[in-house]
Design an enzyme around this catalytic site. Structure first.
Site, PDB file in Angstrom:
ATOM      1  N   GLU A 104       2.612  -0.941   4.356  1.00  0.00           N
ATOM      2  CA  GLU A 104       2.335   0.431   3.915  1.00  0.00           C
ATOM      3  C   GLU A 104       3.643   1.169   3.682  1.00  0.00           C
ATOM      4  OE1 GLU A 104      -0.577   2.019   3.458  1.00  0.00           O
ATOM      5  OE2 GLU A 104      -2.097   0.877   4.562  1.00  0.00           O
ATOM      6  N   HIS A 141       0.842  -1.192   0.000  1.00  0.00           N
ATOM      7  CA  HIS A 141       0.000   0.000   0.000  1.00  0.00           C
ATOM      8  C   HIS A 141       0.881   1.248   0.000  1.00  0.00           C
ATOM      9  CE1 HIS A 141      -3.493  -2.334   1.854  1.00  0.00           C
ATOM     10  NE2 HIS A 141      -2.463  -3.070   2.248  1.00  0.00           N
ATOM     11  N   HIS A 187      -2.452  -2.804  -3.342  1.00  0.00           N
ATOM     12  CA  HIS A 187      -3.848  -2.610  -2.918  1.00  0.00           C
ATOM     13  C   HIS A 187      -4.737  -2.418  -4.144  1.00  0.00           C
ATOM     14  CE1 HIS A 187      -6.501  -0.564   0.395  1.00  0.00           C
ATOM     15  NE2 HIS A 187      -6.954  -1.740   0.039  1.00  0.00           N
ATOM     16  N   ASP A 209      -3.594   2.529  -4.874  1.00  0.00           N
ATOM     17  CA  ASP A 209      -2.236   2.536  -4.343  1.00  0.00           C
ATOM     18  C   ASP A 209      -1.586   1.152  -4.443  1.00  0.00           C
ATOM     19  OD1 ASP A 209      -4.282   1.975  -2.246  1.00  0.00           O
ATOM     20  OD2 ASP A 209      -2.550   1.672  -0.947  1.00  0.00           O
TER      21      ASP A 209
END
Length: 198
Positions: A127, A45, A163, A173
């Protein structure tokens, strides 16, 4: 990359799903994985709060339910959101972990990939501090490659996706600024392990 892998986890790198090279900040936003879950997917992400603003600790506060909703007008759009990811990599390459990999983090949302829905059940979320569509920093890639290599050794990882690939039409993303070819080459992954990208 083999479809199945030994369940043995290197105790020098992992302890109950926590990675020794990560800075731990435990999130309350997690749950148990289904009993029969095969953790074979890494989801990448991108995130920044507010969008495009870096290094302010807001991502860490979001994942631990401590974000000040009044700090920025943008936060009103996500007010009350309770989410988490297993890992977060800052622009400088610093690695944070919020949820043990043995547990289910809340990063994927409504999702489907490799013929399965509810990707939170059997994936590990990473992330990257950044803005969807923008580029990422060299230290982030280095940390990401090391982390993915450790995950591949510890879990039966067979797929790495963004994602945008597991929530097509809903999420975008990490976007076109992410270098999938670099990651593939760094990890020596066959094409079947990655999404088809530009």
């Amino acid at each position: 990359m083999p479809e199945q892998r030994s369940a043995a986890v290197d105790p020098a790198l992992w302890r109950h799903g926590w990675y020794r090279h990560a800075r731990v900040l435990a999130s309350p936003n997690f749950g148990p994985r289904p009993a029969n879950a095969l953790v074979d997917l890494i989801v990448i992400h991108s995130i920044s709060l507010p969008p495009g603003k870096y290094g302010n600790g807001n991502v860490q506060r979001l994942f631990t339910n401590q974000l000040d909703w009044e700090e920025d007008a943008y936060f009103q759009r996500i007010r009350g959101l309770q989410v988490s990811s297993h890992f977060f990599i800052s622009r400088s390459g610093e690695l944070w972990q919020f949820v043990a990999c043995t547990d289910r983090a809340w990063h994927a949302g409504e999702s489907s990939y490799r013929g399965r829905s509810n990707c939170n059940d059997d994936s590990i979320g990473i992330e990257l501090e950044g803005l969807e569509g923008s580029t990422f920093e060299a230290p982030q890639y280095e940390t990401l490659a090391g982390l993915c290599a450790a995950l591949i050794q510890a879990y039966p990882i067979a797929h790495v996706a963004g994602h945008e690939h597991i929530a097509s039409g809903r999420k975008q993303d990490p976007g076109p600024g992410f270098d999938w070819i670099w990651l593939q080459n760094s990890l020596a992954l066959p094409d079947r392990c990655l999404p088809e990208v530009g």
